[in-house]
Scaffold this motif. Structure first.
Motif, PDB file in Angstrom:
ATOM      1  N   VAL A  20       0.779  -0.894   0.220  1.00 34.66           N
ATOM      2  CA  VAL A  20       0.218   0.096   0.235  1.00 34.66           C
ATOM      3  C   VAL A  20       0.717   1.082  -0.003  1.00 34.66           C
ATOM      4  N   THR A  21       2.170   1.368   0.779  1.00 32.04           N
ATOM      5  CA  THR A  21       3.179   2.410   0.583  1.00 32.04           C
ATOM      6  C   THR A  21       3.664   2.724  -0.603  1.00 32.04           C
ATOM      7  N   SER A  22       4.197   1.078  -1.264  1.00 33.07           N
ATOM      8  CA  SER A  22       4.208   1.765  -2.558  1.00 33.07           C
ATOM      9  C   SER A  22       3.692   2.281  -2.927  1.00 33.07           C
ATOM     10  N   ARG A  23       2.495   2.096  -3.383  1.00 35.33           N
ATOM     11  CA  ARG A  23       1.116   2.084  -4.405  1.00 35.33           C
ATOM     12  C   ARG A  23       1.659   3.848  -4.163  1.00 35.33           C
ATOM     13  N   TYR A  24       1.155   3.887  -2.859  1.00 32.90           N
ATOM     14  CA  TYR A  24       1.076   5.554  -2.529  1.00 32.90           C
ATOM     15  C   TYR A  24       2.022   6.646  -3.491  1.00 32.90           C
ATOM     16  N   GLN A  25       2.979   6.194  -3.109  1.00 29.27           N
ATOM     17  CA  GLN A  25       4.624   6.558  -3.425  1.00 29.27           C
ATOM     18  C   GLN A  25       3.886   6.544  -4.909  1.00 29.27           C
ATOM     19  N   SER A  26       4.051   5.800  -5.309  1.00 30.05           N
ATOM     20  CA  SER A  26       3.800   5.849  -6.977  1.00 30.05           C
ATOM     21  C   SER A  26       2.759   6.341  -7.603  1.00 30.05           C
ATOM     22  N   ARG A  27       2.026   6.674  -6.672  1.00 31.63           N
ATOM     23  CA  ARG A  27       0.804   7.444  -7.578  1.00 31.63           C
ATOM     24  C   ARG A  27       1.208   9.082  -7.129  1.00 31.63           C
ATOM     25  N   GLN A  28       1.674   9.144  -5.591  1.00 26.73           N
ATOM     26  CA  GLN A  28       2.388   9.943  -5.697  1.00 26.73           C
ATOM     27  C   GLN A  28       3.493  10.993  -7.181  1.00 26.73           C
ATOM     28  N   LEU A  29       4.553   9.952  -6.450  1.00 30.03           N
ATOM     29  CA  LEU A  29       5.171  10.473  -8.334  1.00 30.03           C
ATOM     30  C   LEU A  29       4.736  10.871  -9.329  1.00 30.03           C
ATOM     31  N   PHE A  30       3.538   9.906  -9.916  1.00 31.54           N
ATOM     32  CA  PHE A  30       3.271  10.009 -10.972  1.00 31.54           C
ATOM     33  C   PHE A  30       2.627  11.837 -10.928  1.00 31.54           C
ATOM     34  N   ILE A  31       1.467  11.926 -10.107  1.00 29.33           N
ATOM     35  CA  ILE A  31       0.785  13.230  -9.941  1.00 29.33           C
ATOM     36  C   ILE A  31       2.275  14.055  -9.478  1.00 29.33           C
ATOM     37  N   GLU A  32       3.108  13.897  -9.469  1.00 27.07           N
ATOM     38  CA  GLU A  32       4.217  15.353  -9.295  1.00 27.07           C
ATOM     39  C   GLU A  32       4.485  14.899 -10.301  1.00 27.07           C
ATOM     40  N   LEU A  33       4.753  14.375 -11.351  1.00 28.60           N
ATOM     41  CA  LEU A  33       5.419  13.978 -12.668  1.00 28.60           C
ATOM     42  C   LEU A  33       4.732  14.532 -13.586  1.00 28.60           C
ATOM     43  N   GLY A  34       2.796  14.636 -13.691  1.00 27.82           N
ATOM     44  CA  GLY A  34       2.164  15.183 -14.393  1.00 27.82           C
ATOM     45  C   GLY A  34       2.116  16.752 -14.114  1.00 27.82           C
ATOM     46  N   ARG A  35       2.312  17.731 -13.247  1.00 29.66           N
ATOM     47  CA  ARG A  35       2.498  18.862 -12.822  1.00 29.66           C
ATOM     48  C   ARG A  35       3.912  18.628 -13.645  1.00 29.66           C
ATOM     49  N   ASP A  36       4.745  18.495 -12.981  1.00 28.31           N
ATOM     50  CA  ASP A  36       6.135  18.950 -13.853  1.00 28.31           C
ATOM     51  C   ASP A  36       6.089  19.284 -15.365  1.00 28.31           C
ATOM     52  N   GLN A  37       5.363  18.079 -15.928  1.00 25.55           N
ATOM     53  CA  GLN A  37       5.291  18.366 -17.483  1.00 25.55           C
ATOM     54  C   GLN A  37       4.303  19.022 -17.642  1.00 25.55           C
ATOM     55  N   ALA A  38       3.632  19.318 -17.097  1.00 21.29           N
ATOM     56  CA  ALA A  38       2.310  20.547 -17.427  1.00 21.29           C
ATOM     57  C   ALA A  38       3.322  22.119 -17.311  1.00 21.29           C
ATOM     58  N   GLN A  39       4.219  22.272 -16.159  1.00 22.65           N
ATOM     59  CA  GLN A  39       5.096  23.274 -16.066  1.00 22.65           C
ATOM     60  C   GLN A  39       5.607  23.352 -16.897  1.00 22.65           C
ATOM     61  N   ALA A  40       7.232  22.331 -17.782  1.00 18.09           N
ATOM     62  CA  ALA A  40       7.204  22.759 -18.739  1.00 18.09           C
ATOM     63  C   ALA A  40       6.839  22.800 -20.517  1.00 18.09           C
ATOM     64  N   ARG A  41       5.417  22.677 -19.832  1.00 19.70           N
ATOM     65  CA  ARG A  41       4.997  22.680 -21.472  1.00 19.70           C
ATOM     66  C   ARG A  41       4.230  24.350 -21.047  1.00 19.70           C
ATOM     67  N   ASP A  42       4.286  24.671 -20.061  1.00 20.22           N
ATOM     68  CA  ASP A  42       4.241  26.022 -19.600  1.00 20.22           C
ATOM     69  C   ASP A  42       5.558  27.114 -20.386  1.00 20.22           C
ATOM     70  N   LEU A  43       6.675  26.919 -19.949  1.00 20.71           N
ATOM     71  CA  LEU A  43       7.866  26.914 -19.833  1.00 20.71           C
ATOM     72  C   LEU A  43       7.547  27.467 -21.308  1.00 20.71           C
ATOM     73  N   GLU A  44       7.531  26.246 -22.480  1.00 25.66           N
ATOM     74  CA  GLU A  44       7.816  26.077 -23.083  1.00 25.66           C
ATOM     75  C   GLU A  44       7.111  27.138 -23.835  1.00 25.66           C
ATOM     76  N   ILE A  45       5.792  27.583 -23.835  1.00 28.32           N
ATOM     77  CA  ILE A  45       4.771  28.490 -24.184  1.00 28.32           C
ATOM     78  C   ILE A  45       5.126  29.839 -24.117  1.00 28.32           C
ATOM     79  N   ASN A  46       5.551  30.354 -22.519  1.00 23.85           N
ATOM     80  CA  ASN A  46       6.295  31.197 -22.648  1.00 23.85           C
ATOM     81  C   ASN A  46       7.384  31.390 -23.455  1.00 23.85           C
ATOM     82  N   TRP A  47       9.203  30.661 -23.452  1.00 21.63           N
ATOM     83  CA  TRP A  47       9.330  30.879 -23.946  1.00 21.63           C
ATOM     84  C   TRP A  47       9.320  31.385 -25.237  1.00 21.63           C
TER      85      TRP A  47
END
Length: 96
Positions: A20-47
């Protein structure tokens, strides 16, 4: 026999909690990855937007319009141009 069952049950509980702990951490990392990818897209658009703004600001027509309107500059024309010829330095007037 009861002691072995208790140990196996404890190991099973630890394994389930670990899963359960490993699944929770996996989900948290996946959510963080999605946020980071969205931020990278926003930075690319701003650039790209900044690149377009820079190109627009450096456009010759804009610079020319600012020079004419804001600085009251005029284009050079041959009949208003003064050419100055430098007299050749005399041999006796040079440095000693």
């Amino acid at each position: 026999m009861g002691r072995v069952n208790l140990i196996v049950a404890a190991l099973l509980m630890l394994s389930a909690i670990s899963l359960v702990t490993s699944r929770y951490q996996s989900r948290q990392l996946f959510i963080e990855l999605g946020r980071d990818q969205a931020q990278a897209r926003d930075l690319e658009i701003n650039w790209r937007r900044l690149q377009l703004d820079r190109a627009e600001l450096a456009r010759n027509a804009r610079v020319d319009a600012i020079a004419r309107d804001g600085l009251k500059m005029i284009s050079i024309v041959p009949d208003r141009t003064l050419y100055m010829n430098q007299a050749p330095a005399s041999a006796s007037g040079g440095a000693q």
